[in-house]
Design an enzyme around this catalytic site. Structure first.
Site, PDB file in Angstrom:
ATOM      1  N   LYS A 279      10.058   5.707  -9.542  1.00 51.76           N
ATOM      2  CA  LYS A 279       8.489   5.601  -8.948  1.00 51.76           C
ATOM      3  C   LYS A 279       7.717   4.222  -9.763  1.00 51.76           C
ATOM      4  O   LYS A 279       7.362   4.703 -10.996  1.00 51.76           O
ATOM      5  CB  LYS A 279       8.226   5.923  -8.189  1.00 51.76           C
TER       6      LYS A 279
ATOM      7  N   LYS B  35      -9.304   5.804  -4.303  1.00 53.35           N
ATOM      8  CA  LYS B  35     -10.189   6.674  -5.703  1.00 53.35           C
ATOM      9  C   LYS B  35     -11.467   6.561  -6.337  1.00 53.35           C
ATOM     10  O   LYS B  35     -11.488   5.765  -6.409  1.00 53.35           O
ATOM     11  CB  LYS B  35      -8.683   6.774  -6.606  1.00 53.35           C
TER      12      LYS B  35
ATOM     13  N   ASP C   8       1.026   4.820 -13.073  1.00 53.38           N
ATOM     14  CA  ASP C   8       1.630   4.994 -11.823  1.00 53.38           C
ATOM     15  C   ASP C   8       3.264   4.615 -11.917  1.00 53.38           C
ATOM     16  O   ASP C   8       3.839   4.885 -10.491  1.00 53.38           O
ATOM     17  CB  ASP C   8       1.292   5.171 -10.956  1.00 53.38           C
TER      18      ASP C   8
ATOM     19  N   ASP D 125      -2.819   7.580  -0.155  1.00 56.54           N
ATOM     20  CA  ASP D 125      -2.805   7.359  -1.965  1.00 56.54           C
ATOM     21  C   ASP D 125      -1.693   8.391  -1.933  1.00 56.54           C
ATOM     22  O   ASP D 125      -1.272   8.983  -3.236  1.00 56.54           O
ATOM     23  CB  ASP D 125      -4.394   8.287  -1.844  1.00 56.54           C
TER      24      ASP D 125
ATOM     25  N   GLU E 281       1.912   7.059  -1.715  1.00 46.84           N
ATOM     26  CA  GLU E 281       2.343   6.050  -1.386  1.00 46.84           C
ATOM     27  C   GLU E 281       3.512   6.324  -2.610  1.00 46.84           C
ATOM     28  O   GLU E 281       4.073   5.398  -1.920  1.00 46.84           O
ATOM     29  CB  GLU E 281       1.127   4.940  -1.949  1.00 46.84           C
TER      30      GLU E 281
ATOM     31  N   ARG F 169       5.851   8.157  -3.148  1.00 44.25           N
ATOM     32  CA  ARG F 169       6.658   8.976  -2.162  1.00 44.25           C
ATOM     33  C   ARG F 169       7.270   7.959  -1.121  1.00 44.25           C
ATOM     34  O   ARG F 169       8.354   8.267  -0.317  1.00 44.25           O
ATOM     35  CB  ARG F 169       6.520  10.172  -1.026  1.00 44.25           C
TER      36      ARG F 169
END
Length: 512
Positions: A278, A290, A301, A360, A362, A364
């Site tokens: 990811k 957020k 992330d 949020d 996202e 996956r």
């Protein structure tokens, strides 16, 4: 006369991570005159006689009695010739769980030696003698990896001062020659971890889907045995990767998928293993934005993609004997008039229709479409296993904390191999249940499913979502934190941690 503008500095063609341990003098006595010198002794076993001999050699008369009485695994004193560190593993009782959470000999050595590096700097050492007595291979590898990992500091690295304040080192092994191949192995492993850490530490105004893809195509020293392909937003659209595209629609730099195909120079009887990372280079949360406190670390992330590209570098540099595929699912989840919305229904590459419940959730989505690509390779490229790595849910951190990754798998043997590899590498994971009954939390009256569910079991429902896109392949999912909130052991500074690079290296090495 108008002054000429100074030319902008040219960016380095390659991202080079220098190795400290490869500068060591192996098997040679230390040559140091009028320089602050330190001494490190690693006793592979709890050897009291050797400890006392070293104390008598180095300690001042008034120090000897108290040091000899010290029954700890770490001894430090400033002796006749300079500072001295003596390390001897004393062993610990198992914490249970079939030993899967116990500290391995590799881990102990890595973190003990890594924690010495700040001491070397504090003492302003110019020279250092390191000697191993009665050590095993795993201990030596751990010590060397720890020494090579710990000097990394983001500011020093970008300022071109990496290793500038490190001493020259003589490395000796008593009674036999040191295996120089082990230096190379440790260096390649440490460089991979450092690469993952550095990418996570990079600011999001420098690292975006476009520049991340350029890391793979232009900046990293991959060998000829690794071929890189990049899919831009047009290619993603032609492949009907609607989930991946939807996440990146609000960003200046559109989404990318990077495929790094590694094939060994010699023919292998092994089937390929595919790794998917990811790579959300920054996550605002999208329109479900957020709070600022939760957004602060969201440059990390892309920690899953960082670990996957680092693993690709390790495979290329170590000449891994089996075929491997590495995929990066890259996007930035930004807020814009074009950003995807709660309530949107998006079609995945495999044909599933997904209702956006929360923008949020996202990660996956980008993983799902890229997993479909990885799992549908044909012929000799058909993968035996598919393993994805993602900073996917906060829920798993609540349950397992920062240092233990959540492991989900649809195959017991694969799960067991990964957990054992994590224990040996000091890069732990713990298996969590794929409890299918929770799939109902993702039900939608308008589509095949939603992309998120209720507040409970969030890590499980995220994994269940991903499982719908692996097409029955043997698959594992690692839900990681990828961040160190403070310096500890071989992690010499807070920031990116390189989780779970060492686990995956150990997993691959165990297969050959």
């Amino acid at each position: 006369m108008a002054k000429k503008k100074a030319a902008a500095p040219k960016a380095s063609a390659k991202l080079q991570i220098r190795s400290w341990i490869e500068t060591f003098d192996i098997g040679k006595e230390l040559k140091a005159k009028n320089e602050m010198t330190g001494f490190v002794y690693f006793l592979g076993a709890d050897d009291s006689n050797k400890l006392q001999g070293l104390v008598e050699e180095h300690a001042l008369a008034w120090q000897m009695e108290s040091i000899k009485k010290n029954d700890k695994d770490f001894n430090y004193f400033v002796g006749l010739q300079g500072p001295v560190w003596i390390l001897r593993p004393k062993g610990k009782n198992s914490v249970g769980h079939d030993g899967l959470l116990d500290e391995a000999t590799y881990t102990w050595a890595r973190d003990q030696f890594g924690s010495l590096v700040p001491h070397f700097k504090a003492n302003q050492l110019k020279a250092l003698r390191i000697e191993f007595f009665g050590t095993e291979r795993a201990q030596e590898l751990g010590a060397l990896v720890g020494l090579d990992m710990a000097p990394y500091n983001y500011r020093q690295f970008v300022d071109g001062k990496h290793l500038a304040d490190m001493p020259k080192v003589s490395l000796i092994k008593s009674s036999e020659d040191f295996d120089k191949a082990l230096i190379k192995e440790a260096s390649v492993r440490a460089r991979a971890v450092t690469l993952a850490r550095h990418l996570v530490n990079m600011p999001p105004n420098d690292l975006n889907p476009k520049t991340f893809a350029e890391m793979a195509t232009k900046k990293l020293p991959f060998g000829k045995n690794l071929k890189v392909t990049v899919w831009d937003d047009r290619k993603l659209a032609s492949e009907k990767m609607g989930l991946h595209l939807s996440v990146g629609m609000g960003a200046t730099h559109g989404p990318r998928m990077v495929h790094m195909k590694y094939r060994p120079t010699k023919k292998s009887g092994l089937k390929p293993i595919a790794f998917v990372g990811k790579g959300i280079t920054f996550d605002t949360g999208g329109l479900d934005i957020k709070p600022s406190s939760a957004m602060r670390l969201m440059k990390k992330d892309m920690g899953g993609a960082a670990s996957v590209i680092a693993l690709a570098l390790w495979a290329s540099e170590s000449q891994y004997p089996g075929p491997l595929d590495f995929y990066l699912a890259l996007a930035e989840n930004a807020v814009d008039a074009n950003a995807f919305r709660p309530g949107d229904i998006v079609t995945a590459r495999n044909g599933m229709k997904v209702e956006i419940d929360n923008t949020d959730a996202e990660g996956r989505l980008v993983l799902a479409d890229v997993l479909d690509v990885a799992c549908k390779q044909k012929g000799s490229d058909d993968p035996e296993f598919v393993i994805d790595v993602a900073t996917l849910t906060g829920a798993i951190k609540v349950g397992l904390g920062a240092e233990i990754a959540g492991l989900f798998a649809n195959d017991d043997d694969l799960a067991n191999e990964l957990t054992k590899a994590g224990q040996r590498a000091g890069d732990l994971n713990w298996r969590m249940p794929l409890f299918d009954k929770y799939w109902g939390d993702l039900s939608s009256p308008f589509a095949d499913c939603k992309n998120s569910g209720g507040g409970f079991g969030g890590a499980i429902t995220a994994a269940l979502f991903l499982q719908k896109f692996v097409g029955g392949k043997k698959w594992a999912h690692l839900d990681v934190y990828a961040w160190a909130d403070r310096a500890n052991g071989a992690i010499g500074s807070s920031g990116g941690s390189g989780q779970p690079v060492q686990c995956l290296i150990e997993f691959l090495e165990s297969r050959v």
